[in-house]
Design a protein around this motif. Structure first.
Motif, PDB file in Angstrom:
ATOM      1  N   TYR A  28       0.815  -1.219   0.000  1.00 15.41           N
ATOM      2  CA  TYR A  28       0.000   0.000   0.000  1.00 15.41           C
ATOM      3  C   TYR A  28       0.853   1.276   0.000  1.00 15.41           C
ATOM      4  O   TYR A  28       0.644   2.172  -0.829  1.00 15.41           O
ATOM      5  CB  TYR A  28      -0.969   0.001   1.190  1.00 15.41           C
ATOM      6  N   ALA A  29       1.813   1.379   0.902  1.00 13.19           N
ATOM      7  CA  ALA A  29       2.631   2.595   0.991  1.00 13.19           C
ATOM      8  C   ALA A  29       3.437   2.809  -0.287  1.00 13.19           C
ATOM      9  O   ALA A  29       3.517   3.931  -0.806  1.00 13.19           O
ATOM     10  CB  ALA A  29       3.563   2.513   2.206  1.00 13.19           C
ATOM     11  N   LEU A  30       4.026   1.744  -0.807  1.00 10.10           N
ATOM     12  CA  LEU A  30       4.810   1.824  -2.035  1.00 10.10           C
ATOM     13  C   LEU A  30       3.947   2.278  -3.209  1.00 10.10           C
ATOM     14  O   LEU A  30       4.333   3.176  -3.967  1.00 10.10           O
ATOM     15  CB  LEU A  30       5.435   0.459  -2.337  1.00 10.10           C
ATOM     16  N   ASN A  31       2.791   1.666  -3.355  1.00  8.94           N
ATOM     17  CA  ASN A  31       1.912   2.023  -4.474  1.00  8.94           C
ATOM     18  C   ASN A  31       1.358   3.441  -4.324  1.00  8.94           C
ATOM     19  O   ASN A  31       1.213   4.162  -5.306  1.00  8.94           O
ATOM     20  CB  ASN A  31       0.791   0.985  -4.602  1.00  8.94           C
ATOM     21  N   ARG A  32       1.080   3.829  -3.088  1.00  6.40           N
ATOM     22  CA  ARG A  32       0.616   5.196  -2.836  1.00  6.40           C
ATOM     23  C   ARG A  32       1.702   6.198  -3.235  1.00  6.40           C
ATOM     24  O   ARG A  32       1.428   7.221  -3.863  1.00  6.40           O
ATOM     25  CB  ARG A  32       0.252   5.331  -1.360  1.00  6.40           C
ATOM     26  N   MET A  33       2.947   5.887  -2.881  1.00  6.01           N
ATOM     27  CA  MET A  33       4.051   6.767  -3.257  1.00  6.01           C
ATOM     28  C   MET A  33       4.173   6.856  -4.776  1.00  6.01           C
ATOM     29  O   MET A  33       4.289   7.944  -5.345  1.00  6.01           O
ATOM     30  CB  MET A  33       5.372   6.278  -2.659  1.00  6.01           C
ATOM     31  N   CYS A  34       4.145   5.704  -5.441  1.00  4.67           N
ATOM     32  CA  CYS A  34       4.280   5.703  -6.902  1.00  4.67           C
ATOM     33  C   CYS A  34       3.127   6.447  -7.566  1.00  4.67           C
ATOM     34  O   CYS A  34       3.332   7.150  -8.557  1.00  4.67           O
ATOM     35  CB  CYS A  34       4.381   4.278  -7.426  1.00  4.67           C
ATOM     36  N   PHE A  35       1.928   6.328  -7.032  1.00  4.46           N
ATOM     37  CA  PHE A  35       0.784   7.063  -7.578  1.00  4.46           C
ATOM     38  C   PHE A  35       1.013   8.568  -7.473  1.00  4.46           C
ATOM     39  O   PHE A  35       0.611   9.333  -8.356  1.00  4.46           O
ATOM     40  CB  PHE A  35      -0.508   6.671  -6.856  1.00  4.46           C
ATOM     41  N   PHE A  46      10.849  13.780  -5.104  1.00  2.46           N
ATOM     42  CA  PHE A  46      11.503  12.469  -5.010  1.00  2.46           C
ATOM     43  C   PHE A  46      12.936  12.561  -5.509  1.00  2.46           C
ATOM     44  O   PHE A  46      13.862  12.074  -4.855  1.00  2.46           O
ATOM     45  CB  PHE A  46      10.719  11.422  -5.810  1.00  2.46           C
ATOM     46  N   ARG A  47      13.122  13.183  -6.662  1.00  2.00           N
ATOM     47  CA  ARG A  47      14.479  13.302  -7.227  1.00  2.00           C
ATOM     48  C   ARG A  47      15.400  14.097  -6.303  1.00  2.00           C
ATOM     49  O   ARG A  47      16.592  13.811  -6.209  1.00  2.00           O
ATOM     50  CB  ARG A  47      14.418  13.981  -8.591  1.00  2.00           C
ATOM     51  N   ALA A  48      14.842  15.096  -5.623  1.00  2.00           N
ATOM     52  CA  ALA A  48      15.648  15.954  -4.757  1.00  2.00           C
ATOM     53  C   ALA A  48      16.125  15.223  -3.507  1.00  2.00           C
ATOM     54  O   ALA A  48      17.252  15.440  -3.043  1.00  2.00           O
ATOM     55  CB  ALA A  48      14.852  17.188  -4.358  1.00  2.00           C
ATOM     56  N   ASP A  49      15.289  14.340  -2.948  1.00  2.00           N
ATOM     57  CA  ASP A  49      15.660  13.632  -1.724  1.00  2.00           C
ATOM     58  C   ASP A  49      14.848  12.348  -1.621  1.00  2.00           C
ATOM     59  O   ASP A  49      13.794  12.304  -0.987  1.00  2.00           O
ATOM     60  CB  ASP A  49      15.427  14.515  -0.495  1.00  2.00           C
ATOM     61  N   GLU A  50      15.355  11.306  -2.255  1.00  2.00           N
ATOM     62  CA  GLU A  50      14.640  10.034  -2.298  1.00  2.00           C
ATOM     63  C   GLU A  50      14.369   9.473  -0.907  1.00  2.00           C
ATOM     64  O   GLU A  50      13.279   8.959  -0.642  1.00  2.00           O
ATOM     65  CB  GLU A  50      15.412   9.007  -3.129  1.00  2.00           C
ATOM     66  N   GLU A  51      15.360   9.547  -0.034  1.00  2.00           N
ATOM     67  CA  GLU A  51      15.199   8.974   1.307  1.00  2.00           C
ATOM     68  C   GLU A  51      14.067   9.670   2.067  1.00  2.00           C
ATOM     69  O   GLU A  51      13.227   9.005   2.682  1.00  2.00           O
ATOM     70  CB  GLU A  51      16.513   9.059   2.090  1.00  2.00           C
ATOM     71  N   ALA A  52      14.056  10.983   2.044  1.00  2.00           N
ATOM     72  CA  ALA A  52      12.996  11.727   2.741  1.00  2.00           C
ATOM     73  C   ALA A  52      11.632  11.429   2.130  1.00  2.00           C
ATOM     74  O   ALA A  52      10.635  11.293   2.850  1.00  2.00           O
ATOM     75  CB  ALA A  52      13.274  13.230   2.691  1.00  2.00           C
ATOM     76  N   TYR A  53      11.604  11.300   0.811  1.00  2.64           N
ATOM     77  CA  TYR A  53      10.333  11.029   0.143  1.00  2.64           C
ATOM     78  C   TYR A  53       9.809   9.640   0.509  1.00  2.64           C
ATOM     79  O   TYR A  53       8.625   9.471   0.798  1.00  2.64           O
ATOM     80  CB  TYR A  53      10.494  11.166  -1.378  1.00  2.64           C
ATOM     81  N   MET A  54      10.694   8.646   0.551  1.00  2.00           N
ATOM     82  CA  MET A  54      10.270   7.301   0.945  1.00  2.00           C
ATOM     83  C   MET A  54       9.798   7.302   2.399  1.00  2.00           C
ATOM     84  O   MET A  54       8.803   6.646   2.730  1.00  2.00           O
ATOM     85  CB  MET A  54      11.410   6.297   0.742  1.00  2.00           C
ATOM     86  N   HIS A  55      10.496   8.032   3.259  1.00  3.56           N
ATOM     87  CA  HIS A  55      10.097   8.124   4.664  1.00  3.56           C
ATOM     88  C   HIS A  55       8.714   8.775   4.788  1.00  3.56           C
ATOM     89  O   HIS A  55       7.880   8.319   5.577  1.00  3.56           O
ATOM     90  CB  HIS A  55      11.133   8.927   5.456  1.00  3.56           C
ATOM     91  N   ARG A  56       8.484   9.802   4.009  1.00  4.37           N
ATOM     92  CA  ARG A  56       7.196  10.509   4.026  1.00  4.37           C
ATOM     93  C   ARG A  56       6.027   9.556   3.768  1.00  4.37           C
ATOM     94  O   ARG A  56       4.961   9.698   4.356  1.00  4.37           O
ATOM     95  CB  ARG A  56       7.236  11.612   2.965  1.00  4.37           C
ATOM     96  N   PHE A  57       6.230   8.564   2.902  1.00  7.04           N
ATOM     97  CA  PHE A  57       5.161   7.632   2.558  1.00  7.04           C
ATOM     98  C   PHE A  57       5.187   6.356   3.398  1.00  7.04           C
ATOM     99  O   PHE A  57       4.331   5.490   3.235  1.00  7.04           O
ATOM    100  CB  PHE A  57       5.200   7.307   1.060  1.00  7.04           C
ATOM    101  N   GLY A  58       6.169   6.232   4.287  1.00  2.06           N
ATOM    102  CA  GLY A  58       6.203   5.107   5.213  1.00  2.06           C
ATOM    103  C   GLY A  58       6.608   3.782   4.602  1.00  2.06           C
ATOM    104  O   GLY A  58       6.137   2.723   5.042  1.00  2.06           O
TER     105      GLY A  58
END
Length: 127
Positions: A28-35, A46-58
């Motif tokens: 769910y979190a991965l697909n929500r992020m990709c959407f 996402f391009r600016a800070d992948e780690e922070a973006y992944m953390h944001r979506f859990g």
């Protein structure tokens, strides 16, 4: 009165991850992020800070590792849905045929040739 036929269990295809309810919950979190990549500002974030973006979506660690490695099969195993993963692939400059090639371990050219061959053959799959 019409009787409803019971649902047959899904056929297993070796090496294929079945996207079912359990996988949907897992991813769910991965697909929500990709959407979210439908929006240009989100792609930029996402391009600016992948780690922070992944953390944001859990995202969990398995999902983060697959994103870091650009591992399509790992993303599918982590609950990714190919339709949402296509959004991520777009950020990388990949298309759906690139994803299909990655899933099958083929080059893109070999994957495209296989699709053409399959399209030229009559459907012989049985229920």
């Amino acid at each position: 009165m019409t009787q409803v036929n019971p649902i047959r269990p899904a056929r297993r295809i070796p090496g294929t991850v079945l996207f079912d309810g359990a996988q949907a919950r897992k991813g769910y979190a991965l697909n929500r992020m990709c959407f979210s990549f439908n929006d240009a500002d989100h792609r930029s974030a996402f391009r600016a800070d992948e780690e922070a973006y992944m953390h944001r979506f859990g995202l969990d660690e398995q999902q983060k590792q697959a994103i870091r490695r650009r591992d399509v099969l790992g993303l599918l195993d982590a609950g990714g849905n190919i339709y949402y993963l296509a959004k991520f692939a777009g950020i990388l400059g990949l298309d759906v045929q690139d994803l299909g090639a990655a899933q099958t371990g083929m080059s893109k050219e070999a994957f495209k040739a296989m699709l053409v061959r399959q399209n030229e053959q009559p459907d012989t799959l049985e229920d």
